[in-house]
Design a protein around this motif. Structure first.
Motif, PDB file in Angstrom:
ATOM      1  N   ARG A  55       0.829  -1.202   0.000  1.00  0.00           N
ATOM      2  CA  ARG A  55       0.000   0.000   0.000  1.00  0.00           C
ATOM      3  C   ARG A  55       0.863   1.252   0.000  1.00  0.00           C
ATOM      4  NH1 ARG A  55      -3.288  -2.656   4.415  1.00  0.00           N
ATOM      5  NH2 ARG A  55      -4.951  -3.780   3.335  1.00  0.00           N
ATOM      6  N   ILE A  56       1.950   1.207   0.770  1.00  0.00           N
ATOM      7  CA  ILE A  56       2.851   2.363   0.789  1.00  0.00           C
ATOM      8  C   ILE A  56       3.537   2.534  -0.568  1.00  0.00           C
ATOM      9  CG2 ILE A  56       5.027   3.201   1.790  1.00  0.00           C
ATOM     10  CD1 ILE A  56       4.069   2.049   4.479  1.00  0.00           C
ATOM     11  N   ALA A  57       3.925   1.430  -1.182  1.00  0.00           N
ATOM     12  CA  ALA A  57       4.555   1.512  -2.508  1.00  0.00           C
ATOM     13  C   ALA A  57       3.584   2.080  -3.535  1.00  0.00           C
ATOM     14  CB  ALA A  57       5.045   0.139  -2.939  1.00  0.00           C
ATOM     15  N   ARG A  58       2.297   1.786  -3.380  1.00  0.00           N
ATOM     16  CA  ARG A  58       1.279   2.328  -4.305  1.00  0.00           C
ATOM     17  C   ARG A  58       0.822   3.722  -3.886  1.00  0.00           C
ATOM     18  NH1 ARG A  58      -0.783  -3.135  -3.871  1.00  0.00           N
ATOM     19  NH2 ARG A  58      -2.367  -2.381  -2.388  1.00  0.00           N
ATOM     20  N   ARG A  59       1.342   4.208  -2.755  1.00  0.00           N
ATOM     21  CA  ARG A  59       1.031   5.548  -2.248  1.00  0.00           C
ATOM     22  C   ARG A  59      -0.477   5.727  -2.062  1.00  0.00           C
ATOM     23  NH1 ARG A  59       3.925   9.799  -5.957  1.00  0.00           N
ATOM     24  NH2 ARG A  59       3.393  11.168  -4.215  1.00  0.00           N
ATOM     25  N   GLU A  60      -1.074   4.749  -1.372  1.00  0.00           N
ATOM     26  CA  GLU A  60      -2.523   4.794  -1.147  1.00  0.00           C
ATOM     27  C   GLU A  60      -2.916   5.777  -0.042  1.00  0.00           C
ATOM     28  OE1 GLU A  60      -4.179   0.956  -0.458  1.00  0.00           O
ATOM     29  OE2 GLU A  60      -3.514   0.129  -2.381  1.00  0.00           O
ATOM     30  N   TYR A  61      -1.978   6.136   0.818  1.00  0.00           N
ATOM     31  CA  TYR A  61      -2.295   6.992   1.959  1.00  0.00           C
ATOM     32  C   TYR A  61      -1.958   8.443   1.647  1.00  0.00           C
ATOM     33  CZ  TYR A  61      -2.319   2.455   4.294  1.00  0.00           C
ATOM     34  OH  TYR A  61      -2.571   1.155   4.627  1.00  0.00           O
ATOM     35  N   ASP A  62      -2.821   9.353   2.114  1.00  0.00           N
ATOM     36  CA  ASP A  62      -2.524  10.784   1.986  1.00  0.00           C
ATOM     37  C   ASP A  62      -1.470  11.208   2.998  1.00  0.00           C
ATOM     38  OD1 ASP A  62      -4.600  11.345  -0.031  1.00  0.00           O
ATOM     39  OD2 ASP A  62      -6.004  10.914   1.606  1.00  0.00           O
ATOM     40  N   ILE A  63      -1.624  10.696   4.228  1.00  0.00           N
ATOM     41  CA  ILE A  63      -0.693  11.017   5.311  1.00  0.00           C
ATOM     42  C   ILE A  63      -0.355   9.728   6.047  1.00  0.00           C
ATOM     43  CG2 ILE A  63      -0.374  12.266   7.490  1.00  0.00           C
ATOM     44  CD1 ILE A  63      -2.321  14.369   6.525  1.00  0.00           C
ATOM     45  N   VAL A  64       0.909   9.565   6.379  1.00  0.00           N
ATOM     46  CA  VAL A  64       1.343   8.453   7.213  1.00  0.00           C
ATOM     47  C   VAL A  64       2.081   9.027   8.416  1.00  0.00           C
ATOM     48  CG1 VAL A  64       2.681   6.332   7.391  1.00  0.00           C
ATOM     49  CG2 VAL A  64       1.550   6.897   5.232  1.00  0.00           C
ATOM     50  N   LEU A  65       1.646   8.628   9.603  1.00  0.00           N
ATOM     51  CA  LEU A  65       2.333   9.000  10.843  1.00  0.00           C
ATOM     52  C   LEU A  65       3.096   7.772  11.314  1.00  0.00           C
ATOM     53  CD1 LEU A  65      -0.637  10.836  12.622  1.00  0.00           C
ATOM     54  CD2 LEU A  65       1.135  11.836  11.179  1.00  0.00           C
ATOM     55  N   TYR A  66       4.399   7.921  11.491  1.00  0.00           N
ATOM     56  CA  TYR A  66       5.228   6.779  11.881  1.00  0.00           C
ATOM     57  C   TYR A  66       6.029   7.126  13.128  1.00  0.00           C
ATOM     58  CZ  TYR A  66       8.704   3.088  11.902  1.00  0.00           C
ATOM     59  OH  TYR A  66       9.496   2.030  12.282  1.00  0.00           O
ATOM     60  N   GLU A  67       6.000   6.218  14.106  1.00  0.00           N
ATOM     61  CA  GLU A  67       6.771   6.417  15.337  1.00  0.00           C
ATOM     62  C   GLU A  67       8.037   5.579  15.278  1.00  0.00           C
ATOM     63  OE1 GLU A  67       6.273   5.838  20.166  1.00  0.00           O
ATOM     64  OE2 GLU A  67       4.557   6.486  18.948  1.00  0.00           O
ATOM     65  N   TYR A  68       9.156   6.256  15.296  1.00  0.00           N
ATOM     66  CA  TYR A  68      10.452   5.579  15.241  1.00  0.00           C
ATOM     67  C   TYR A  68      10.963   5.413  16.665  1.00  0.00           C
ATOM     68  CZ  TYR A  68      15.342   4.591  14.122  1.00  0.00           C
ATOM     69  OH  TYR A  68      16.582   4.011  14.026  1.00  0.00           O
ATOM     70  N   ALA A  69      10.925   4.159  17.159  1.00  0.00           N
ATOM     71  CA  ALA A  69      11.393   3.827  18.507  1.00  0.00           C
ATOM     72  C   ALA A  69      12.544   2.842  18.364  1.00  0.00           C
ATOM     73  CB  ALA A  69      10.256   3.237  19.330  1.00  0.00           C
ATOM     74  N   PRO A  70      13.776   3.321  18.183  1.00  0.00           N
ATOM     75  CA  PRO A  70      14.893   2.439  17.838  1.00  0.00           C
ATOM     76  C   PRO A  70      15.260   1.423  18.912  1.00  0.00           C
ATOM     77  CG  PRO A  70      15.679   4.655  18.320  1.00  0.00           C
ATOM     78  CD  PRO A  70      14.184   4.733  18.263  1.00  0.00           C
ATOM     79  N   THR A  71      14.873   1.666  20.166  1.00  0.00           N
ATOM     80  CA  THR A  71      15.247   0.733  21.241  1.00  0.00           C
ATOM     81  C   THR A  71      14.214  -0.373  21.440  1.00  0.00           C
ATOM     82  OG1 THR A  71      14.193   2.090  22.941  1.00  0.00           O
ATOM     83  CG2 THR A  71      16.506   2.545  22.446  1.00  0.00           C
ATOM     84  N   LEU A  72      13.093  -0.302  20.745  1.00  0.00           N
ATOM     85  CA  LEU A  72      12.043  -1.307  20.880  1.00  0.00           C
ATOM     86  C   LEU A  72      12.030  -2.207  19.646  1.00  0.00           C
ATOM     87  CD1 LEU A  72       9.170   0.922  22.307  1.00  0.00           C
ATOM     88  CD2 LEU A  72      10.760  -0.538  23.565  1.00  0.00           C
ATOM     89  N   ASN A  73      11.847  -3.492  19.871  1.00  0.00           N
ATOM     90  CA  ASN A  73      11.934  -4.485  18.800  1.00  0.00           C
ATOM     91  C   ASN A  73      10.708  -4.418  17.893  1.00  0.00           C
ATOM     92  OD1 ASN A  73      12.332  -6.680  17.146  1.00  0.00           O
ATOM     93  ND2 ASN A  73      12.465  -8.186  18.785  1.00  0.00           N
ATOM     94  N   ASN A  74      10.819  -3.614  16.813  1.00  0.00           N
ATOM     95  CA  ASN A  74       9.748  -3.507  15.814  1.00  0.00           C
ATOM     96  C   ASN A  74       8.411  -3.149  16.451  1.00  0.00           C
ATOM     97  OD1 ASN A  74      10.600  -4.231  12.881  1.00  0.00           O
ATOM     98  ND2 ASN A  74      11.674  -5.747  14.153  1.00  0.00           N
ATOM     99  N   PHE A  75       8.448  -2.245  17.436  1.00  0.00           N
ATOM    100  CA  PHE A  75       7.206  -1.790  18.047  1.00  0.00           C
ATOM    101  C   PHE A  75       6.284  -1.228  16.974  1.00  0.00           C
ATOM    102  CE2 PHE A  75       4.711   0.985  20.945  1.00  0.00           C
ATOM    103  CZ  PHE A  75       4.286   0.002  21.811  1.00  0.00           C
ATOM    104  N   PHE A  76       6.878  -0.500  16.051  1.00  0.00           N
ATOM    105  CA  PHE A  76       6.274  -0.196  14.757  1.00  0.00           C
ATOM    106  C   PHE A  76       7.299  -0.661  13.729  1.00  0.00           C
ATOM    107  CE2 PHE A  76       4.416   2.849  17.714  1.00  0.00           C
ATOM    108  CZ  PHE A  76       3.071   2.615  17.506  1.00  0.00           C
TER     109      PHE A  76
END
Length: 539
Positions: free
Chosen positions: A484-505
């Protein structure tokens, strides 16, 4: 002999004040944004909007956890403060269920009131947010209280037995580990009752009621992928069962559990010498089974539900009730008398002072200046407050957190960067003009933005309720989001980058966003410590 201070009526009044009064305290306080509270909000919001679990969203848990918060969203609106109100009622249910359990097993009135105080201070009062590791225990206590009432017989035996089966299953449908242990404890009590009474009606009735309730909750969702989502240890889920983890946790840690267990064994020695007499004393046997069962459950629960680390503190009040009931008999202490009761209450308050001191500390911290780090002459001062140097330049202490103007976040304070970032997001032309028409993917802890902006949920049997890879979603869902991201289906994407957590997102989605979207903003996530960042991406 003078009349006791704690008459049954006075004891009930004190217990009610403790349970209800302390449960209401959080309604008059403000709180920092709680880690992981986004999940409570998200599930409650979807249910309150009429979405159907497993058809409109997938979750590895049953939906019992979100039933109470969803009801309060309907009553008071989808605000974070509504979650606190829901927990008030859950804490009241838990408190009176605990009291009922102690009454059923014959705990003396004075010890019972003190044990209720321990329960409230150690377990209920610190839990002012709904969380599945807490809700599963409260539903278990409600089921256990009704089961013990049923085992006493009387005209309410069968309705109480059905209620016990309902809440015991609801505990399982809130979280599998705690709910499964709740079922085993209930069966142990029923097994003893059946053997002693040489009557199997209650055991068969409970199993029958439990099966009917389970089928009513599960069968409607089987066509919507229930077997894939609901975690019973099958792939792609992880069962989280490791014998070594249990052994390590119990033998290396678990100091309170082992201390209580040693005391209980010592106090049981006189009774065990006359085991036939003990076996025939139904009330005492049920008390022993409940207490030992709760301690065993706590030992296992701390491994299967390892975050936060104090999930299992519900055992303190049960151990206290048993130990002090036995000690009172041996030492001939009448805790119903005024002086022993007041003394006991003061000692309990001192023991669990940390539960209420944090509220007092907010006032003291404003009145008393912080310790000096330098003195006259320029000497360096080293103390327990500064012997470690904090090299985290991104950390924002909660004393500097502020409130948002959005009603969804009322009474909840967050880092200034978070609040300012939310304001910038709400001011985007696309948000102000499109609103409900926006197609948004929210991979952050700020799930209440959904209601604030007004965009519609993504729904479907393959949409995860939350995005922790390997816990709330799996590689199958990750691949779909990547497409979906590759097809750019979303108008806005909010992403939380938590580098110390194992793939929390999922980290892989951030890489795809960098490739297919443009980042227009970033700000701190509402965590403590503030070691995660929320990034805003647009087409």
């Amino acid at each position: 002999m003078t009349d006791p201070f704690l008459t049954p009526r006075r004891a009930t009044l004190i217990e009610s004040i403790l349970i209800i009064g302390l449960a209401l305290v959080p309604l008059f306080a403000t709180f920092p944004y709680r880690v992981n509270i986004f999940l409570s909000w998200e599930g409650a919001y979807r249910l309150s909007e009429g979405q159907v679990p497993y058809r409109d969203f997938g979750t590895p848990l049953g939906f019992g956890y979100w039933l109470m918060p969803a009801l309060f969203f309907k009553l008071f609106g989808p605000y974070l403060a509504s979650l606190i109100k829901a927990q008030v009622l859950l804490n009241i249910i838990g408190g009176f269920s605990f009291r009922s359990i102690l009454r059923s097993v014959g705990v003396p009135v004075g010890v019972r009131v003190l044990a209720v105080l321990v329960f409230v201070l150690s377990y209920a009062f610190p839990n002012f947010w709904p969380w599945y590791n807490n809700t599963v225990i409260i539903y278990q206590f409600a089921g256990l209280a009704l089961l013990l009432i049923a085992l006493q017989g009387g005209k309410w035996r069968w309705p109480a037995l059905f209620g016990a089966a309902f809440f015991t299953f609801l505990s399982f449908f809130t979280k599998q580990d705690g709910g499964g242990l709740a079922l085993l404890l209930a069966l142990a009590l029923l097994g003893y009752h059946s053997i002693r009474e040489k009557r199997w009606h209650e055991l068969a009735g409970f199993i029958g009621f439990y099966t009917v309730v389970a089928l009513a909750f599960i069968l409607p969702f089987v066509p919507h992928g229930f077997g894939y989502w609901f975690n019973h240890g099958q792939p792609p889920h992880n069962s989280r069962l490791s014998v070594k983890d249990f052994v390590d946790e119990f033998l290396v840690m678990s100091q309170w559990l082992k201390f209580y267990l040693v005391l209980i064994v010592l106090l049981l020695v006189p009774s065990l010498r006359h085991f036939k007499t003990l076996w025939a004393d139904k009330q005492q046997m049920l008390f022993i089974l409940v207490t030992i069962g709760i301690l065993v459950e706590a030992a296992l629960f701390q491994v299967t539900s390892y975050t936060p680390p104090d999930n299992n503190i519900f055992f303190h009040a049960f151990a206290f009730a048993f130990i002090f009931t036995r000690l009172g008999q041996l030492l001939q202490i009448r805790t119903e008398a005024l002086k022993p009761f007041i003394g006991g209450a003061l000692l309990v308050a001192l023991w669990w002072s940390g539960a209420f001191y944090k509220y007092v500390d907010r006032i003291i911290s404003r009145l008393l200046p912080p310790p000096a780090e330098t003195v006259k002459g320029g000497e360096n001062v080293v103390s327990r407050n500064n012997f470690l140097l904090n090299t985290d330049t991104t950390d924002v202490p909660t004393s500097e957190w502020v409130f948002s103007s959005l009603p969804e976040f009322k009474k909840i304070y967050m880092p200034p960067s978070t609040v300012q970032g939310i304001d910038r997001l709400m001011a985007l032309p696309e948000v102000k003009t499109k609103g409900k028409e926006l197609h948004v993917l929210n991979l952050t802890e700020l799930t209440p933005l959904k209601h604030a902006i007004g965009y519609r949920d993504e729904t479907g049997h393959n949409i995860p309720l939350w995005h922790h890879l390997g816990v709330g979603m799996f590689n199958k869902q990750l691949a779909e989001y990547k497409n979906r991201i590759a097809r750019r289906e979303y108008d806005i994407v909010l992403y939380e980058y938590a580098p110390t957590l194992n793939n929390f997102f999922p980290f892989a989605l951030r890489d795809d966003l960098k490739q297919h979207y443009r980042q227009v903003d970033s700000f701190l996530a509402p965590r403590r410590p503030t070691n995660a960042t929320i990034e805003v991406y647009m087409k």
